[in-house]
Structures are given as C-alpha cells and as structure tokens.
Motif scaffolding. Structure first.
Motif, PDB file in Angstrom:
ATOM      1  N   ARG A  20       0.821  -1.211   0.000  1.00  0.00           N
ATOM      2  CA  ARG A  20       0.000   0.000   0.000  1.00  0.00           C
ATOM      3  C   ARG A  20       0.860   1.268   0.000  1.00  0.00           C
ATOM      4  NH1 ARG A  20      -4.419   1.908   4.586  1.00  0.00           N
ATOM      5  NH2 ARG A  20      -3.316   3.812   4.945  1.00  0.00           N
ATOM      6  N   ARG A  24       2.680   4.790  -3.247  1.00  0.00           N
ATOM      7  CA  ARG A  24       2.784   6.239  -3.023  1.00  0.00           C
ATOM      8  C   ARG A  24       4.197   6.769  -3.242  1.00  0.00           C
ATOM      9  NH1 ARG A  24      -2.024   8.360  -3.774  1.00  0.00           N
ATOM     10  NH2 ARG A  24      -3.620   7.570  -2.388  1.00  0.00           N
ATOM     11  N   LEU A 224       3.240   9.549   9.937  1.00  0.00           N
ATOM     12  CA  LEU A 224       2.255   9.465   8.851  1.00  0.00           C
ATOM     13  C   LEU A 224       0.867   9.997   9.255  1.00  0.00           C
ATOM     14  CD1 LEU A 224       2.051   8.579   5.901  1.00  0.00           C
ATOM     15  CD2 LEU A 224       1.461   6.292   6.690  1.00  0.00           C
ATOM     16  N   PRO A 225       0.383   9.695  10.474  1.00  0.00           N
ATOM     17  CA  PRO A 225      -0.931  10.244  10.846  1.00  0.00           C
ATOM     18  C   PRO A 225      -0.935  11.767  10.948  1.00  0.00           C
ATOM     19  CG  PRO A 225      -0.333   8.403  12.270  1.00  0.00           C
ATOM     20  CD  PRO A 225       0.895   8.762  11.482  1.00  0.00           C
ATOM     21  N   GLN A 228      -0.476  12.828   6.929  1.00  0.00           N
ATOM     22  CA  GLN A 228      -1.587  12.345   6.106  1.00  0.00           C
ATOM     23  C   GLN A 228      -1.271  12.442   4.611  1.00  0.00           C
ATOM     24  OE1 GLN A 228      -5.493  13.294   7.342  1.00  0.00           O
ATOM     25  NE2 GLN A 228      -5.066  12.476   9.363  1.00  0.00           N
ATOM     26  N   ARG A 229       0.006  12.396   4.306  1.00  0.00           N
ATOM     27  CA  ARG A 229       0.433  12.287   2.908  1.00  0.00           C
ATOM     28  C   ARG A 229       1.658  11.376   2.878  1.00  0.00           C
ATOM     29  NH1 ARG A 229       2.055  17.426   4.819  1.00  0.00           N
ATOM     30  NH2 ARG A 229       4.081  18.154   4.082  1.00  0.00           N
ATOM     31  N   ALA A 230       2.013  10.872   1.716  1.00  0.00           N
ATOM     32  CA  ALA A 230       3.013   9.809   1.631  1.00  0.00           C
ATOM     33  C   ALA A 230       4.340  10.211   2.274  1.00  0.00           C
ATOM     34  CB  ALA A 230       3.229   9.422   0.176  1.00  0.00           C
TER      35      ALA A 230
ATOM     36  N   VAL B  80      -5.877   6.118   8.532  1.00  0.00           N
ATOM     37  CA  VAL B  80      -5.074   7.184   7.922  1.00  0.00           C
ATOM     38  C   VAL B  80      -5.229   7.133   6.402  1.00  0.00           C
ATOM     39  CG1 VAL B  80      -2.752   8.141   7.610  1.00  0.00           C
ATOM     40  CG2 VAL B  80      -3.366   7.011   9.758  1.00  0.00           C
ATOM     41  N   GLU B  81      -5.581   8.265   5.842  1.00  0.00           N
ATOM     42  CA  GLU B  81      -5.702   8.390   4.387  1.00  0.00           C
ATOM     43  C   GLU B  81      -4.361   8.901   3.873  1.00  0.00           C
ATOM     44  OE1 GLU B  81      -8.200   8.117   1.029  1.00  0.00           O
ATOM     45  OE2 GLU B  81      -8.940   7.959   3.074  1.00  0.00           O
ATOM     46  N   VAL B  82      -3.630   8.064   3.139  1.00  0.00           N
ATOM     47  CA  VAL B  82      -2.315   8.495   2.644  1.00  0.00           C
ATOM     48  C   VAL B  82      -2.494   9.177   1.296  1.00  0.00           C
ATOM     49  CG1 VAL B  82       0.024   7.785   2.048  1.00  0.00           C
ATOM     50  CG2 VAL B  82      -1.207   6.597   3.856  1.00  0.00           C
ATOM     51  N   ARG B  83      -2.316  10.499   1.291  1.00  0.00           N
ATOM     52  CA  ARG B  83      -2.513  11.257   0.064  1.00  0.00           C
ATOM     53  C   ARG B  83      -1.187  11.442  -0.681  1.00  0.00           C
ATOM     54  NH1 ARG B  83      -5.191  14.893   3.854  1.00  0.00           N
ATOM     55  NH2 ARG B  83      -3.462  16.282   3.465  1.00  0.00           N
TER      56      ARG B  83
END
Lengths: 243, 91
Positions: A20, A24, A224-225, A228-230, B80-83
């Motif tokens: 997953r 990204r 990461l939390p 909230q982006r790669a 968590v939404e990984v953008r």
C-alpha cells in the motif's frame, strides 16, 4: 546547492497493508533527492514485517536512510530487521552518521531512534533507583553520540533523523502527561550545540508537524498520521530562491 | 493470576476500566496501538485515534469489547488516508 529531503515516519507496515505504501513512492525522484524514514517501520517488530519494510523501500531511485522506532524493538528482533534493511540497500543509522551526495551538494545525516525522558524543567533525572538512572542514562548516551557525530560532519547541509522528539512544540495535541515518553530535551541540546538545518522525527501521532529547538533548528514531526500524505519534502539551500 | 490477565469487571470504576482497555490495546498483539484514546461515558466506551488500515480499526474495537463486554463500543477510530506528497517546504 539545494537538497530536497523527503521524510516520513510511523508507516507501521504489516502483512495487512503490504504494497500500500510502495505505490505512493512512485515518482519520488521527481520530488526529492533522498528519503528519510523516522522509525516505527513495523507494527510488531518481527523479521517477517522487517522483510515487508525491506521490499517496500528497496530499489528506490533515491537513497533511503532509516532509523528504528519503539515498535521495531517489540519482538527483540531489531538486529535482524536492521540486517534485512541493509541487505535491501537501505542505510540504517544507529547513533552514527552517513553522507549522501546529491549532485554537487553533500548532505550529512546523523541519528538513531533517540529515546524519552521529558523536557527541561519537567523531566526525569539520573537520580535514585538504578531503573530510573538507566532510563535517563540511555537518552544521555544517545545524545552524546549524536553530538560527536554532528561534530565530525563537514558537509553542506546537516539533518538529524530520530524517532523520538527533541521538543514539545511538535507534541501539541498529545496528552501533556505522556510528553516524557515522547521525547527528550537532551536530543535538542546535543543538536543545538553543533547546529543542523533540520531535525526530523516521528512517534507523536497526535502531534503537529512544525516546531523549533531552543537553538533555532527547525523540527518536523513526519509521523504518517500527522502528515496524512506519503511524505513531506523539505528543501535545503544556501538561498531560499535556489529551492 | 497475573495482573495483565485479569479481566475488568463492571463493578470497577470507569477510570480503571478505561485504563485497562488502553493497556490491552497497547499490549495485545492483535493491536499494539499506543495512541488510542479510551473514554467511558455511562454504558458506552468511546475509542478515538488513527490506525493504518481497516483491519486494524476492527481489531481495536474487538480488543476493547473483550476487555469491557458490558459496555457498548463506539468506534470513532479513523484509518489514515495516505494522500499524494503535496508541495515542498523551503527551509
């Protein structure tokens, strides 16, 4: 002589989310020159999860530098995880440093997992029971090693990579009662003594991204939390317009 | 019996039940989640925080329910939404 540093922490990889994160990372070479990973790579700290982390970060078009986090110690397999990551070409810092060359610029990265103890005026001391002394001594010894590693670096830019935080700024949102378990001012003190362009950490999932040490080193919580982006990208340069 | 293995009772004060659930979430190998907030209000147990996947969100609720089966679990944990990486910051 700009360098673009991508950073993320607390990816907590396991079988259930295999692949997953890798998706990204596609195209990272367009955005960054190096990727720093700030610990808690796994969830249970097992060799099996270590292999998933190695697969997720291997053969990227940019160098990858990582440190371990507390989760990566949970199964007492941290040495095996480090070996698996290194076999996959990932550099793992354990209270030492590495130099990354990006074009004509050289980036020094110092770090390790760090540890806790609290912040100035509200922290544990090396006093009393042996358990308390050992707890605080662990952080102090780490800070001493980072201080020496920074002193030995002669590079255009210097970044410190940690799992634990050096300041309270980036913990805002976490319960204040657990601040002593999220970081230590000793880490900031060591870095401020030698100076750095940036201090990157993770661990504080409910915290905020931006802070600064008492000596003026920019601190970024890349859990990461929080992001909230790669990954986040920080551009270091002699002049801001070079970035 | 080891303290870790004791099951909470509905006679326990909510304060201690919440502490036991939080500890279970941190130490149970199905979860190992250290950052989940547990609040008990009346006969409801609220879970708040973030995890990395949907399975983990379900596991958090399951472990909480096992440790306080007389309470209704309200699972407000988010995944968590990984953008995409987004724009860079110049330092």
């Amino acid at each position: 002589m700009r360098i673009r540093v991508a950073a993320v922490g607390d990816v907590h990889l396991g079988e259930d989310i295999r692949g997953r994160y890798r998706r990204r990372l596609e195209g990272i070479e367009e955005r960054a020159d190096v990727l720093l990973v700030a610990g808690d790579l796994t969830r249970h700290g097992t060799p099996e999860e270590g292999r998933i982390v190695a697969d997720e970060f291997r053969d990227l078009p940019v160098p990858v530098v990582a440190v371990l986090g507390n989760h990566d110690y949970q199964s007492d397999a941290e040495d095996e995880i480090v070996d698996l990551l290194r076999e996959a070409g990932i550099q793992v810092l354990q209270d030492d440093s590495t130099v990354i060359t990006c074009g004509d610029a050289r980036l020094g990265v110092v770090g390790g997992k760090g540890f806790c103890g609290g912040f100035a005026g509200k922290c544990a001391s090396e006093f009393g029971e042996p358990e308390m002394k050992a707890f605080v001594r662990h952080t102090r010894e780490i800070a001493d090693l980072w201080h020496k590693a920074l002193k030995g670096l002669d590079t255009d830019h210097r970044v410190v990579l940690s799992h634990y935080s050096p300041v309270k700024d980036t913990l805002t949102g976490e319960p204040p009662e657990i601040y002593p378990f999220l970081g230590s001012y000793l880490l900031a003190e060591a870095v401020d003594a030698e100076g750095a362009d940036l201090f990157v950490h993770g661990h504080a999932h409910a915290g905020v991204e931006k802070g600064v040490t008492p000596g003026g080193v920019r601190v970024r919580n890349v859990a990461l939390p929080v992001l909230q982006r790669a990954y986040a990208v920080y551009c270091l340069g002699d002049e801001p317009e070079n970035c | 019996m080891d303290q870790k293995d004791q099951v909470a009772s509905h006679h326990d004060a909510p304060h201690y039940v919440a502490a036991r659930v939080q500890r279970a979430l941190a130490e149970d190998e199905r979860t190992y989640e250290l950052g989940i907030r547990v609040d008990i209000r009346g006969d409801q147990l609220f879970l708040r925080g973030q995890v990395e996947g949907a399975e983990r969100r379900g596991a958090v609720a399951a472990v909480a329910a096992e440790n306080a089966p007389w309470l209704t679990v309200r699972n407000e944990v988010t995944v968590v939404e990984v953008r995409e990486p987004g724009e860079e910051e110049t330092l």
